[in-house]
Design a protein around this motif. Structure first.
Motif, PDB file in Angstrom:
ATOM      1  N   HIS A 169      31.508  46.792  45.583  1.00 18.14           N
ATOM      2  CA  HIS A 169      30.381  46.936  46.508  1.00 18.14           C
ATOM      3  C   HIS A 169      30.876  46.906  47.944  1.00 18.14           C
ATOM      4  N   ASP A 170      32.033  47.541  48.172  1.00 21.35           N
ATOM      5  CA  ASP A 170      32.610  47.567  49.510  1.00 21.35           C
ATOM      6  C   ASP A 170      32.655  48.984  50.082  1.00 21.35           C
ATOM      7  N   ASP A 171      32.061  49.961  49.396  1.00 21.69           N
ATOM      8  CA  ASP A 171      32.102  51.354  49.827  1.00 21.69           C
ATOM      9  C   ASP A 171      30.732  51.770  50.361  1.00 21.69           C
ATOM     10  N   ALA A 172      30.554  51.611  51.682  1.00 22.58           N
ATOM     11  CA  ALA A 172      29.304  51.998  52.355  1.00 22.58           C
ATOM     12  C   ALA A 172      28.081  51.369  51.678  1.00 22.58           C
ATOM     13  N   GLY A 173      28.251  50.159  51.199  1.00 22.18           N
ATOM     14  CA  GLY A 173      27.120  49.451  50.617  1.00 22.18           C
ATOM     15  C   GLY A 173      26.732  49.917  49.231  1.00 22.18           C
ATOM     16  N   ARG A 174      27.514  50.834  48.655  1.00 28.42           N
ATOM     17  CA  ARG A 174      27.180  51.321  47.308  1.00 28.42           C
ATOM     18  C   ARG A 174      27.796  50.415  46.252  1.00 28.42           C
ATOM     19  N   LEU A 175      27.094  50.293  45.142  1.00 22.14           N
ATOM     20  CA  LEU A 175      27.617  49.554  44.002  1.00 22.14           C
ATOM     21  C   LEU A 175      28.175  50.576  43.016  1.00 22.14           C
ATOM     22  N   VAL A 176      29.483  50.507  42.782  1.00 21.23           N
ATOM     23  CA  VAL A 176      30.152  51.480  41.918  1.00 21.23           C
ATOM     24  C   VAL A 176      30.770  50.754  40.737  1.00 21.23           C
ATOM     25  N   ALA A 177      30.520  51.277  39.540  1.00 20.82           N
ATOM     26  CA  ALA A 177      31.057  50.673  38.322  1.00 20.82           C
ATOM     27  C   ALA A 177      32.328  51.390  37.886  1.00 20.82           C
ATOM     28  N   TYR A 178      33.299  50.605  37.423  1.00 19.88           N
ATOM     29  CA  TYR A 178      34.549  51.140  36.897  1.00 19.88           C
ATOM     30  C   TYR A 178      34.814  50.508  35.533  1.00 19.88           C
ATOM     31  N   THR A 179      35.380  51.299  34.633  1.00 20.77           N
ATOM     32  CA  THR A 179      35.860  50.771  33.355  1.00 20.77           C
ATOM     33  C   THR A 179      37.284  51.258  33.157  1.00 20.77           C
ATOM     34  N   GLY A 180      38.189  50.340  32.863  1.00 20.59           N
ATOM     35  CA  GLY A 180      39.582  50.709  32.687  1.00 20.59           C
ATOM     36  C   GLY A 180      40.186  50.025  31.475  1.00 20.59           C
ATOM     37  N   ILE A 181      41.286  50.612  30.976  1.00 22.16           N
ATOM     38  CA  ILE A 181      41.968  50.077  29.809  1.00 22.16           C
ATOM     39  C   ILE A 181      43.465  50.077  30.046  1.00 22.16           C
ATOM     40  N   ALA A 182      44.149  49.097  29.485  1.00 21.12           N
ATOM     41  CA  ALA A 182      45.602  49.012  29.574  1.00 21.12           C
ATOM     42  C   ALA A 182      46.154  48.612  28.210  1.00 21.12           C
ATOM     43  N   ASN A 183      47.343  49.121  27.876  1.00 24.16           N
ATOM     44  CA  ASN A 183      47.952  48.859  26.578  1.00 24.16           C
ATOM     45  C   ASN A 183      49.435  48.562  26.740  1.00 24.16           C
ATOM     46  N   ALA A 184      49.982  47.811  25.796  1.00 26.30           N
ATOM     47  CA  ALA A 184      51.414  47.530  25.821  1.00 26.30           C
ATOM     48  C   ALA A 184      51.843  46.934  24.490  1.00 26.30           C
ATOM     49  N   THR A 185      53.133  47.052  24.202  1.00 30.63           N
ATOM     50  CA  THR A 185      53.735  46.350  23.080  1.00 30.63           C
ATOM     51  C   THR A 185      54.422  45.105  23.632  1.00 30.63           C
TER      52      THR A 185
END
Length: 216
Positions: A169-185
């Motif tokens: 919520h730091d981009d011109a007052g907009r609320l933006v949702a993100y979804t991310g994934i990470a993998n490893a052995t």
């Protein structure tokens, strides 16, 4: 500290395995006190000052990675509420984009009792499905929302996956949702922990790792 975390897991079996893991991880890993509890559930708005820009190439940092296998010793602990076996995974995860730090702690399967009435002992059934981690709360000053994290670990190939949905919520007052994934052995180092409270203990740990996140 990591070994101590799992040395006391069996004492909490009566309140539920996943809840016990979470309580022990939160108190043993972070060292939280009652006064710090709010800090574990609410992320300060200032922690998101560069969230939108950082989310494009963020990473998840995993620390205090620990796998534990507790197997009851025959003839011991038969009159208490402790399970005959417990296999579990726990670690802390931090998102570089928003500074959110949370705990993942969950059993890696479940015990099953034969249904044929043979009286055979229960056996452990592995489960590498996604598990919920501890939720965190965030606020833009007007609204509160949940930062949800999940993880999965396949013991057979030591492959770990972590995902998270977070909000900036730091981009011109907009609320933006993100979804991310990470993998490893994971490169786990295992040791025989001997006998603890009627259990034979195997404990495996990994060095801290930083995993690049792919946005979904």
């Amino acid at each position: 500290m990591r070994t101590t975390l799992f040395h006391t897991l069996f004492l909490f079996s009566s309140i539920g395995i996943s809840q016990a893991l979470l309580l022990l991880a939160r108190n043993s890993i972070i060292g939280a006190t009652a006064d710090e509890d709010d800090a574990l559930t609410t992320q300060a708005v200032s922690g998101n000052s560069d969230c939108a820009a950082a989310s494009a190439e963020t990473s998840f940092s995993l620390s205090f990675i620990s796998y534990g296998n507790y197997t009851s010793i025959p003839g011991e602990g038969e009159d208490d509420l402790s399970p005959p076996q417990l296999v579990s995974m726990s670690f802390a995860v931090s998102n570089a984009a928003n500074g959110v730090y949370t705990i993942c702690a969950f059993p890696l399967g479940h015990l099953t009792v034969p249904s044929d009435g043979s009286g055979a002992p229960a056996t452990w059934v592995d489960n590498s499905a996604w598990q919920a981690c501890a939720d965190r709360k965030d606020s833009d000053g007007k609204h509160r929302f949940t930062i949800a994290t999940g993880a999965a670990f396949a013991l057979s190939d030591r492959y770990i996956s972590v995902n998270q949905t977070w909000f900036c919520h730091d981009d011109a007052g907009r609320l933006v949702a993100y979804t991310g994934i990470a993998n490893a052995t994971l490169n786990l180092t295992c040791a025989d922990g001997g006998e603890v409270g009627g259990y034979h203990v195997e404990n495996c740990t990994s060095l801290d790792v930083s995993l690049p996140v792919t946005l979904l």
